[in-house]
Design an enzyme around this catalytic site. Structure first.
Site, short mmCIF file in Angstrom:
data_model
loop_
_atom_site.label_atom_id
_atom_site.label_comp_id
_atom_site.label_asym_id
_atom_site.label_seq_id
_atom_site.Cartn_x
_atom_site.Cartn_y
_atom_site.Cartn_z
N CYS A 2 0.82 -1.20 0.00
CA CYS A 2 0.00 0.00 0.00
C CYS A 2 0.86 1.26 0.00
O CYS A 2 1.92 1.29 0.62
CB CYS A 2 -0.91 0.01 1.22
SG CYS A 2 -1.92 -1.45 1.39
N ARG A 28 5.03 -0.67 -6.18
CA ARG A 28 4.80 -1.44 -4.96
C ARG A 28 3.64 -2.43 -5.12
O ARG A 28 3.52 -3.37 -4.36
CB ARG A 28 4.49 -0.49 -3.79
CG ARG A 28 5.64 0.43 -3.46
CD ARG A 28 5.19 1.57 -2.56
NE ARG A 28 4.76 1.09 -1.25
CZ ARG A 28 5.57 0.97 -0.22
NH1 ARG A 28 6.84 1.25 -0.34
NH2 ARG A 28 5.11 0.54 0.94
N TRP A 75 -3.38 -2.49 -1.37
CA TRP A 75 -3.26 -3.91 -1.65
C TRP A 75 -4.03 -4.61 -0.54
O TRP A 75 -3.64 -4.56 0.62
CB TRP A 75 -1.79 -4.33 -1.65
CG TRP A 75 -1.54 -5.77 -1.96
CD1 TRP A 75 -1.86 -6.85 -1.19
CD2 TRP A 75 -0.88 -6.31 -3.10
NE1 TRP A 75 -1.45 -8.00 -1.78
CE2 TRP A 75 -0.84 -7.71 -2.96
CE3 TRP A 75 -0.31 -5.74 -4.25
CZ2 TRP A 75 -0.26 -8.55 -3.90
CZ3 TRP A 75 0.26 -6.58 -5.18
CH2 TRP A 75 0.28 -7.95 -5.01
N ASN A 99 -1.81 2.30 6.33
CA ASN A 99 -1.10 1.05 6.05
C ASN A 99 -0.91 0.30 7.36
O ASN A 99 -0.70 0.92 8.40
CB ASN A 99 0.28 1.32 5.44
CG ASN A 99 0.20 1.86 4.03
OD1 ASN A 99 -0.85 1.84 3.40
ND2 ASN A 99 1.32 2.36 3.53
N GLY A 100 -0.92 -1.03 7.29
CA GLY A 100 -0.69 -1.82 8.48
C GLY A 100 -1.89 -2.67 8.83
O GLY A 100 -2.84 -2.81 8.05
N GLU A 484 17.04 -24.26 0.12
CA GLU A 484 16.77 -22.88 -0.30
C GLU A 484 18.01 -22.00 -0.16
O GLU A 484 18.29 -21.16 -1.01
CB GLU A 484 15.62 -22.31 0.53
CG GLU A 484 15.34 -20.82 0.34
CD GLU A 484 14.92 -20.44 -1.07
OE1 GLU A 484 14.87 -19.23 -1.35
OE2 GLU A 484 14.65 -21.33 -1.90
N LYS A 488 19.70 -19.96 -3.28
CA LYS A 488 19.94 -18.52 -3.31
C LYS A 488 21.38 -18.21 -3.71
O LYS A 488 21.64 -17.31 -4.51
CB LYS A 488 19.65 -17.91 -1.92
CG LYS A 488 18.20 -17.76 -1.59
CD LYS A 488 17.54 -16.65 -2.36
CE LYS A 488 16.41 -17.00 -3.25
NZ LYS A 488 15.84 -18.19 -3.57
N GLU A 491 22.00 -19.03 -7.45
CA GLU A 491 21.24 -18.16 -8.35
C GLU A 491 21.95 -16.83 -8.60
O GLU A 491 22.01 -16.36 -9.73
CB GLU A 491 19.86 -17.84 -7.75
CG GLU A 491 18.81 -18.91 -7.95
CD GLU A 491 17.47 -18.48 -7.38
OE1 GLU A 491 16.45 -18.63 -8.07
OE2 GLU A 491 17.43 -17.99 -6.22
N HIS A 507 26.68 -40.45 2.73
CA HIS A 507 26.33 -41.25 1.56
C HIS A 507 26.75 -40.53 0.28
O HIS A 507 26.03 -40.59 -0.73
CB HIS A 507 24.84 -41.56 1.56
CG HIS A 507 24.41 -42.40 2.71
ND1 HIS A 507 24.46 -43.78 2.71
CD2 HIS A 507 23.96 -42.06 3.94
CE1 HIS A 507 24.03 -44.25 3.86
NE2 HIS A 507 23.73 -43.21 4.64
N LYS A 606 11.89 -13.83 -13.70
CA LYS A 606 11.11 -13.76 -12.45
C LYS A 606 9.96 -14.74 -12.47
O LYS A 606 9.64 -15.36 -11.46
CB LYS A 606 10.59 -12.33 -12.25
CG LYS A 606 9.89 -12.13 -10.91
CD LYS A 606 10.85 -12.35 -9.76
CE LYS A 606 10.17 -12.31 -8.42
NZ LYS A 606 11.03 -12.75 -7.33
#
Length: 611
Positions: A2, A28, A75, A99-100, A484, A488, A491, A507, A606
């Protein structure tokens, strides 16, 4: 997410400043927009669903004059995207943008309605307007009314409010993760939720801090502390170019998005959690006890980072809700001809909502009779439209190609859904549910605390960025976090990195370990802690350099590792969300030191919209 803009002055029209500022915040992401402008003693509101162009069309048909106003791009966090839920919201003489999340909005709404107040939207924001208007009607000035209202609010907020009873001032307040930036001009003042919105008008800015208030007029910007006392703060001179401004002062979008995670997680939790009622509200998704009992199996399908979130989700659905769960790479799901029926729930997970393989898996699930509940960050995306139900994450736009805040909000979404299923199926008793909900509400603050170690992580990156291979180890729920972390790093730095279940190290991967291969071991306290420490010691005995992610207070691990990054302990499940943050920071700093394009790494897109 927002965006907020406000203006007071005589040099130009408020409408011009507000629309220009909102346009500069479009990156945003938002689903509706609106403005409220004081014109000859009355507040005129214009709102529109969808893009800013729709609001501009409304203003062309119904223009608004005036030199004081507030604007917002929304949003939705709760309350569907619609014109009636769009900001600004009004009550009596008061109009507000916010906002919030107001965590006690249910109690406040019941109280206001019992007092005869008519609440016209589904939002928590309108309730703040009613609270302020109550005090304005009682004779308070706008600042006093705003301070009184804030004392009633639980949660985070950043708002700007105007009143026709106080027609020359804008009052702002901040508490929690949502920013408020004040801009100083000659006989005018500006306010925004992010610097780019007002950068064309002034470079002299003040950042409002938690618990503080501001009063803007064409004469001055006055700052008020939490006790109601005026104070002064030296303005900062902003020297950014426009692209840097969009990054909010960060060097790169990925860095900005890493630091946005407390806010993104907080928004995803939103008002879905009621600790008092010991329940989770998933935006209308029907998970009554009789519905939950009919679920025989869950199938999670996703690609890349989202797939790793599903691996965490599997543990959550099985251990918290007691439902057998399978995880599939979306690209493989339909080709293995899965056995599905009406007792199955398929959960596709996607940041963009347009991932081709995940969409194909969704369609396969529906064709075979399964109910589809998607976890998605993007409203009106193809995946969200074609699902039976959608649990939205509220990460906001993620511009950096390497996913960060989208991943952590996906983990939170899985946790919310697992808790709801566990409560509905009775696998969690009331005390267990309350404890888990309480821990979840603490999560954003603990992520914020973890981000304070960024300089420490950068110093560790300085020691290892010349390495050509990394190994990441984790056990249990930390195994997908290790995967993950490795993803990162590879990437954005182009360093070969491999994530492995720590118990499987003997192993195969143990053959690779020597003094030239750093090994990142996630060794937080939990049921498998002693086993992970055993794996760590086996790495050290082969001269491997160990970077340990450990629980705060675990001083003994420093003797076993070359470097230690300490993180808060939030129990077996939610500590996994915290653990990913230093791995993101480590990958980011190594990539920066290597000089790669962090935001747009080679060969990656993306959103993968082709198979």
């Amino acid at each position: 997410m927002c965006g907020i803009v406000a203006y007071v002055g005589r040099k130009t029209s408020a409408m011009e400043v507000l629309i220009d500022g909102l346009r500069r915040l479009e990156y945003r992401g938002y689903d509706s927009a609106g403005v409220a402008i004081l014109d000859e003693g009355s507040i005129l509101v214009r709102r529109a669903l969808g893009k800013l162009a729709n609001l501009e069309g409304v203003l062309r048909d119904k223009p608004v004059a005036g030199h004081i106003g507030i604007g917002h791009t929304r949003w939705a966090t709760h309350g569907k995207p619609s014109e009636r839920n769009a900001h600004p919201h009004c009550s009596g003489s008061v109009s507000i943008v916010h906002n919030g999340i107001v965590e006690n909005y249910r109690q406040l709404r019941a109280e206001l309605e019992s007092a005869g107040r008519v609440v016209e939207s589904d939002t928590d924001t309108e309730l703040i307007a009613h609270l302020i208007d109550q005090r304005v009607e009682a004779g308070d000035d706008l600042l006093a009314a705003a301070r009184w209202a804030c004392a009633r609010l639980a949660g985070s907020y950043a708002f700007a409010v105007i009143s026709s009873e106080d027609p020359h001032r804008v009052v702002a307040a901040k508490n929690g993760g949502s920013p408020i930036i004040l801009g100083l001009g000659e006989k005018e003042a500006f306010l925004a939720s992010d610097i780019p919105a007002i950068l064309p008008y002034t470079r002299q800015m003040i950042s409002l801090r938690d618990g503080e208030f501001a009063v803007l007029s064409d004469e001055e910007v006055a700052l008020i502390d939490s006790d109601g006392r005026p104070f002064e703060r030296e303005p900062m001179a902003i020297q950014w170019d426009p692209v840097s401004a969009e990054k909010g002062g960060y060097d790169r979008f990925m860095q900005k998005e890493i630091f946005e995670q407390p806010r993104a997680v907080m928004d995803t939790i939103g008002t879905r959690v009621s600790e008092e009622d010991c329940d989770v509200d998933l935006d209308g998704i029907n998970i009554r006890p009789e519905v939950a009992e009919r679920i025989g199996r869950i199938h999670l399908v996703a690609c890349g980072t989202a797939y790793y979130s599903c691996m965490v989700g599997k543990l959550l659905y099985e251990q918290i809700a007691g439902i057998s769960t399978e995880v599939d790479l979306a690209s493989e799901f339909r080709y293995r001809r899965p056995v599905l029926d009406e007792g199955c729930v398929v959960i596709p997970v996607s940041q963009s909502g347009e991932t081709a393989d995940t969409l194909a898996a969704l369609r396969e699930g529906k064709q075979r009779g399964a109910h589809v509940i998607s976890i998605c960050n993007t409203r009106e995306s193809t995946i969200s439209r074609e699902s039976d139900d959608v649990l939205y994450t509220h990460a906001g736009p993620e511009i950096g190609v390497a996913s960060t805040k989208a991943f952590t909000t996906q983990l939170v979404a899985h946790y919310l859904l697992a808790l709801k299923l566990g409560i509905a199926r009775g696998t969690l008793d009331r005390e267990q549910a309350q404890e888990r909900l309480h821990d979840l509400m603490r999560l954003p603050r603990l992520i914020e605390h973890t981000l304070e170690f960024d300089d420490e992580v950068r110093q560790i990156a300085q020691k290892y960025f010349h390495s050509t291979n990394f190994l990441f180890l984790g056990r249990g729920i930390m195994y997908p976090i290790a995967l993950e972390g490795a993803l990162k790093l590879k990437e954005i730095s182009y360093i070969h990195a491999e994530g492995y279940a720590a118990g499987e190290m003997k192993h195969g991967p143990i053959a690779l370990i020597d003094e030239d291969m750093p090994v990142v071991v996630i060794a937080t306290r939990g049921p498998l802690y002693e086993k992970v420490i055993s794996n760590l010691e086996q790495v050290r005995s082969r001269e491997g350099a160990v970077i340990a992610i450990a629980s705060e207070g675990d001083t003994g691990i420093a003797e076993k590792a070359n470097d230690v990054i300490y993180i808060p302990d939030l129990g077996e499940y939610l500590t996994s969300v915290i653990a990913v943050v230093p791995l993101q920071m480590l990958a980011y700093h190594i990539a920066v030191l290597k000089g790669t394009d962090v935001d747009q790494p080679r060969n990656l897109a993306k959103s993968v919209t082709v198979e």
